[in-house]
Design a protein around this motif. Structure first.
Motif: not given
Length: 358
Positions: A86-115
């Motif tokens: 069922n994908y389990a994507l966050f509906p309020h986040r963009t594709a980029l935001g969904n993919v960044m989420f695991p990195l944010q939970m691991r405290k990866v700096p925002k610019a590095e997470a986005a890259e």
């Protein structure tokens, strides 16, 4: 011998202490392998996946990754990427935001997470959809976002729980190729759960067939298809003809099948004369006789199912029901109610082991 990367040792699961959803599961997986758990509903494949993920606790046994036990490690510390149907994507986040989420939970700096997230979206072919929300994307695109999210943090394992089940046939086949390409490019050890035989055959390095909470067979796709370990695997993986045979001269590979008469099979050294067994013949093993054909017999056609490139003939030879698949051109002109000659090569047959009494 390759050192196992993922090891399941005597794994068992019981929810009530009496009946087992899983029992005595042992499996070793090499680093970078693509393993498919295949079986019907209730066979134990998804339970095994949930135990590896940590969403269920094992009643018995051990789970090790790269030599370290994770049996009692909580799910969020197992370093495992998971993709669900069922994908389990966050509906309020963009594709980029969904993919960044695991990195944010691991405290990866925002610019590095986005890259990293943009690089992963590019790998799954969705770089230009980075700013879209799930509702603005097709099912196949959402599934690729979910895959990117599961892979972006370089997990120790990737678990895929029937991720293509909700997609139509053409899209599913396209994503099979994409998932395998991405898995190979990253070298991530992958466990894929499905009940679809063709999906398992197309994608796997090895297939693990489950039934009754146990592993019935583990092997390369063609090994499982051509040399199934028992009747369950023979029936579940692909179409099959299972014919009772009496061995008249096992060492010479001679036997007798009702409706076909005397037949040649692969030599069976060690078997006794008059032993009875089950012979597996896949539908595509049959052909129209040409000259002095081996194992020729007559079949009365009861039904013809055309697929364009091939046709399935369903009929009877004596008391035996036969399912034979012929190329489309060879099947032209064969009608229901007619009697035709067929033959098969002894090398295409497989004698199943005698079932052990429970």
């Amino acid at each position: 011998m390759t050192k196992p990367y993922l090891e399941l040792e005597n794994l068992a699961k019981s929810y009530d202490g009496r009946t087992h959803a899983l029992r005595s599961v042992n499996l070793s997986v090499a680093k970078g392998e693509f393993i498919t758990f295949l079986g019907p509903s209730g066979s134990g494949k998804t339970t095994t996946l949930m135990l590896i993920a940590g969403f269920e606790a094992a009643s018995e046994g051990e789970i090790r990754v790269n030599g370290a036990s994770i049996t009692r490690v909580p799910p969020h510390r197992r370093d495992i990427g998971i993709v669900f149907q069922n994908y389990a994507l966050f509906p309020h986040r963009t594709a980029l935001g969904n993919v960044m989420f695991p990195l944010q939970m691991r405290k990866v700096p925002k610019a590095e997470a986005a890259e990293k997230a943009r690089a992963m979206l590019d790998l799954v072919g969705l770089a230009r959809f980075a700013d879209r929300h799930p509702r603005e994307m097709s099912g196949g695109q959402q599934q690729r976002v979910a895959l990117a999210r599961a892979l972006v943090f370089d997990p120790a394992l990737l678990l895929l729980d029937e991720p293509l089940g909700a997609l139509d046939k053409n899209l599913r086949e396209g994503l099979q190729i994409e998932i395998k390409r991405i898995q190979r490019s990253l070298g991530v050890t992958t466990i894929f759960v499905t009940h679809d035989q063709s999906e398992a055959m197309a994608m796997s390095d090895r297939i693990v067939v489950f039934e009754g909470g146990r592993i019935q067979q583990a092997g390369a796709p063609l090994e499982v298809y051509n040399r199934p370990a028992n009747e369950f695997v023979a029936r579940f993986v692909g179409d099959s003809n299972l014919l009772p045979i009496r061995l008249t001269d096992p060492a010479a590979g001679l036997g007798e099948i009702a409706g076909m008469g005397s037949v040649r099979v692969p030599a069976q050294p060690g078997r006794q004369t008059e032993d009875r067994a089950t012979l597996l013949l896949r539908p595509e093993a049959f052909g129209l006789p040409d000259g002095e054909a081996t194992n020729a017999f007559r079949m009365r056609v009861g039904a013809v199912v055309h697929f364009g490139d091939s046709a399935l003939l369903i009929g009877r030879a004596g008391e035996a029901e036969i399912r034979a698949r012929l190329p489309g051109l060879a099947a032209q002109g064969i009608a229901e109610g007619t009697e035709i000659s067929l033959s098969w090569n002894p090398a295409s047959a497989h004698l199943l082991p005698v079932a052990k009494e429970a």
